[in-house]
Scaffold this motif. Structure first.
Motif, PDB file in Angstrom:
ATOM      1  N   TYR A 288       0.802  -1.225   0.000  1.00  0.00           N
ATOM      2  CA  TYR A 288       0.000   0.000   0.000  1.00  0.00           C
ATOM      3  C   TYR A 288       0.835   1.276   0.000  1.00  0.00           C
ATOM      4  N   TYR A 289       0.315   2.289  -0.699  1.00  0.00           N
ATOM      5  CA  TYR A 289       0.703   3.661  -0.391  1.00  0.00           C
ATOM      6  C   TYR A 289      -0.037   3.999   0.896  1.00  0.00           C
ATOM      7  N   ILE A 290       0.683   4.505   1.894  1.00  0.00           N
ATOM      8  CA  ILE A 290       0.022   4.910   3.136  1.00  0.00           C
ATOM      9  C   ILE A 290       0.201   6.409   3.286  1.00  0.00           C
ATOM     10  N   VAL A 291      -0.919   7.110   3.243  1.00  0.00           N
ATOM     11  CA  VAL A 291      -0.900   8.566   3.321  1.00  0.00           C
ATOM     12  C   VAL A 291      -1.684   8.979   4.560  1.00  0.00           C
ATOM     13  N   SER A 292      -1.064   9.822   5.387  1.00  0.00           N
ATOM     14  CA  SER A 292      -1.755  10.329   6.562  1.00  0.00           C
ATOM     15  C   SER A 292      -1.954  11.826   6.379  1.00  0.00           C
ATOM     16  N   ALA A 293      -3.216  12.261   6.395  1.00  0.00           N
ATOM     17  CA  ALA A 293      -3.545  13.661   6.103  1.00  0.00           C
ATOM     18  C   ALA A 293      -3.749  14.440   7.398  1.00  0.00           C
ATOM     19  N   ARG A 294      -3.396  15.711   7.327  1.00  0.00           N
ATOM     20  CA  ARG A 294      -3.629  16.613   8.461  1.00  0.00           C
ATOM     21  C   ARG A 294      -4.944  17.350   8.232  1.00  0.00           C
ATOM     22  N   ALA A 295      -5.794  17.382   9.252  1.00  0.00           N
ATOM     23  CA  ALA A 295      -7.071  18.104   9.145  1.00  0.00           C
ATOM     24  C   ALA A 295      -6.821  19.600   8.934  1.00  0.00           C
ATOM     25  N   PRO A 296      -7.771  20.301   8.293  1.00  0.00           N
ATOM     26  CA  PRO A 296      -7.505  21.684   7.863  1.00  0.00           C
ATOM     27  C   PRO A 296      -7.603  22.761   8.939  1.00  0.00           C
ATOM     28  N   TYR A 297      -8.290  22.484  10.058  1.00  0.00           N
ATOM     29  CA  TYR A 297      -8.502  23.552  11.045  1.00  0.00           C
ATOM     30  C   TYR A 297      -7.473  23.457  12.168  1.00  0.00           C
ATOM     31  N   ASN A 298      -6.675  24.522  12.290  1.00  0.00           N
ATOM     32  CA  ASN A 298      -5.576  24.534  13.256  1.00  0.00           C
ATOM     33  C   ASN A 298      -6.090  24.949  14.635  1.00  0.00           C
ATOM     34  N   MET A 299      -5.851  24.082  15.640  1.00  0.00           N
ATOM     35  CA  MET A 299      -6.281  24.392  17.001  1.00  0.00           C
ATOM     36  C   MET A 299      -5.088  24.777  17.877  1.00  0.00           C
ATOM     37  N   GLN A 300      -3.929  25.083  17.250  1.00  0.00           N
ATOM     38  CA  GLN A 300      -2.714  25.441  17.988  1.00  0.00           C
ATOM     39  C   GLN A 300      -2.007  24.217  18.587  1.00  0.00           C
ATOM     40  N   TYR A 301      -0.714  24.394  18.844  1.00  0.00           N
ATOM     41  CA  TYR A 301       0.114  23.383  19.517  1.00  0.00           C
ATOM     42  C   TYR A 301       0.068  22.011  18.838  1.00  0.00           C
ATOM     43  N   GLY A 302       0.081  22.005  17.489  1.00  0.00           N
ATOM     44  CA  GLY A 302       0.127  20.720  16.785  1.00  0.00           C
ATOM     45  C   GLY A 302      -1.178  19.947  16.781  1.00  0.00           C
ATOM     46  N   SER A 303      -2.274  20.621  17.135  1.00  0.00           N
ATOM     47  CA  SER A 303      -3.592  19.971  17.142  1.00  0.00           C
ATOM     48  C   SER A 303      -4.431  20.505  15.982  1.00  0.00           C
ATOM     49  N   TYR A 304      -5.159  19.590  15.346  1.00  0.00           N
ATOM     50  CA  TYR A 304      -5.980  19.976  14.190  1.00  0.00           C
ATOM     51  C   TYR A 304      -7.350  19.306  14.286  1.00  0.00           C
ATOM     52  N   ALA A 305      -8.317  19.900  13.579  1.00  0.00           N
ATOM     53  CA  ALA A 305      -9.673  19.332  13.589  1.00  0.00           C
ATOM     54  C   ALA A 305     -10.239  19.341  12.175  1.00  0.00           C
ATOM     55  N   TRP A 306     -11.112  18.373  11.897  1.00  0.00           N
ATOM     56  CA  TRP A 306     -11.834  18.334  10.618  1.00  0.00           C
ATOM     57  C   TRP A 306     -13.019  19.286  10.655  1.00  0.00           C
ATOM     58  N   TYR A 307     -13.543  19.521  11.843  1.00  0.00           N
ATOM     59  CA  TYR A 307     -14.601  20.514  12.030  1.00  0.00           C
ATOM     60  C   TYR A 307     -14.683  20.843  13.509  1.00  0.00           C
ATOM     61  N   ALA A 308     -15.233  22.019  13.792  1.00  0.00           N
ATOM     62  CA  ALA A 308     -15.315  22.478  15.175  1.00  0.00           C
ATOM     63  C   ALA A 308     -16.373  21.696  15.949  1.00  0.00           C
ATOM     64  N   ILE A 309     -16.093  21.509  17.229  1.00  0.00           N
ATOM     65  CA  ILE A 309     -17.100  20.969  18.152  1.00  0.00           C
ATOM     66  C   ILE A 309     -17.317  22.057  19.188  1.00  0.00           C
ATOM     67  N   ASN A 310     -18.549  22.546  19.257  1.00  0.00           N
ATOM     68  CA  ASN A 310     -18.847  23.663  20.150  1.00  0.00           C
ATOM     69  C   ASN A 310     -19.694  23.189  21.325  1.00  0.00           C
ATOM     70  N   PHE A 311     -19.659  23.947  22.392  1.00  0.00           N
ATOM     71  CA  PHE A 311     -20.447  23.628  23.584  1.00  0.00           C
ATOM     72  C   PHE A 311     -21.411  24.770  23.849  1.00  0.00           C
ATOM     73  N   ASP A 312     -22.651  24.410  24.207  1.00  0.00           N
ATOM     74  CA  ASP A 312     -23.571  25.486  24.573  1.00  0.00           C
ATOM     75  C   ASP A 312     -23.568  25.654  26.094  1.00  0.00           C
ATOM     76  N   ALA A 313     -24.428  26.544  26.589  1.00  0.00           N
ATOM     77  CA  ALA A 313     -24.426  26.873  28.017  1.00  0.00           C
ATOM     78  C   ALA A 313     -24.728  25.657  28.892  1.00  0.00           C
ATOM     79  N   ASP A 314     -25.450  24.672  28.329  1.00  0.00           N
ATOM     80  CA  ASP A 314     -25.792  23.473  29.116  1.00  0.00           C
ATOM     81  C   ASP A 314     -24.772  22.356  28.915  1.00  0.00           C
ATOM     82  N   GLU A 315     -23.591  22.725  28.367  1.00  0.00           N
ATOM     83  CA  GLU A 315     -22.519  21.735  28.174  1.00  0.00           C
ATOM     84  C   GLU A 315     -22.862  20.691  27.113  1.00  0.00           C
ATOM     85  N   ASN A 316     -23.849  20.990  26.257  1.00  0.00           N
ATOM     86  CA  ASN A 316     -24.138  20.061  25.161  1.00  0.00           C
ATOM     87  C   ASN A 316     -23.134  20.306  24.042  1.00  0.00           C
TER      88      ASN A 316
END
Length: 214
Positions: A46-74
């Motif tokens: 196999y070709y093995i390719v590991s991709a980095r998600a596009p959203y930079n969360m600082q300190y070498g952390s990345y996300a594919w999309y944001a996860i947000n919390f509302d006032a009730d911790e949902n």
């Protein structure tokens, strides 16, 4: 070459005219090094390719999309961002096929956690582009798939899904719903559980590797 996503690659140790691809998609807050750490344990053709998600969360952390919390911790997911990442991954697969001798009919996504949720969306939206999917510690969120994905031809799509029974990040109950939905779509699915939290156990790794080699 410039590509849609930053990535690292392990070339196949066994070179064929065209080689199959394993595309690794990491979880929320991680990076491309994470799943790549077991690249050398994966099949040599196999070709093995590991991709980095596009959203930079600082300190070498990345996300594919944001996860947000509302006032009730949902927790709630940014579905629009997730759809952008879904399309970005499809574009990235096309770029890899253009730039490497990759067999376009032998492409496997291996996703962990958020990467697994995205992998489901990519595979269900584009079953002609992705033939196999290993979805670890994630779940199927059909909201992220393209509209009308149910009408796609899934006859060539195979899925291996797994989850830890004591996962504290994504409840195992969410993952348990996925096989039924997949089977109703006519998708061949193997589902396994392991007595672990949010991670990949050696047994899980061994099981998906032998599934790949079948």
């Amino acid at each position: 070459m410039s590509s849609s996503l930053f990535y690292i690659v392990r070339e196949p140790k066994i070179k064929l005219a065209t080689n199959p691809l394993l595309l690794l998609l990491h979880g929320y807050g991680s990076n491309e090094e994470d799943l790549f750490s077991f690249a050398n344990e994966l099949p040599e053709e196999y070709y093995i390719v590991s991709a980095r998600a596009p959203y930079n969360m600082q300190y070498g952390s990345y996300a594919w999309y944001a996860i947000n919390f509302d006032a009730d911790e949902n927790k709630f997911s940014d579905i629009e961002q997730a759809k952008l990442s879904r399309d970005l991954i499809v574009k990235f697969i096309e770029e890899l096929i253009e730039n490497y001798p990759i067999d376009a009919k032998n492409i496997t996504l291996i996703g962990f956690s958020q990467g697994s949720i995205l992998s489901y969306a990519v595979a269900l939206s584009n079953p002609k582009k992705v033939q196999r999917l290993v979805a670890m510690s994630g779940y199927l969120n059909t909201e992220i798939a393209v509209d009308g994905f149910e009408k796609n031809d899934f006859s060539n799509l195979k899925i291996f899904a797994s989850h830890g029974t004591v996962d504290q990040v994504i409840p195992v109950e969410w993952a348990r719903k996925s096989p039924t939905i997949l089977e109703n779509l006519g998708i061949s699915c193997v589902y396994k559980e392991y007595p672990i939290g949010h991670g990949v156990s050696p047994q899980n790794f061994y099981d998906f590797k032998s599934w790949l080699q079948q």
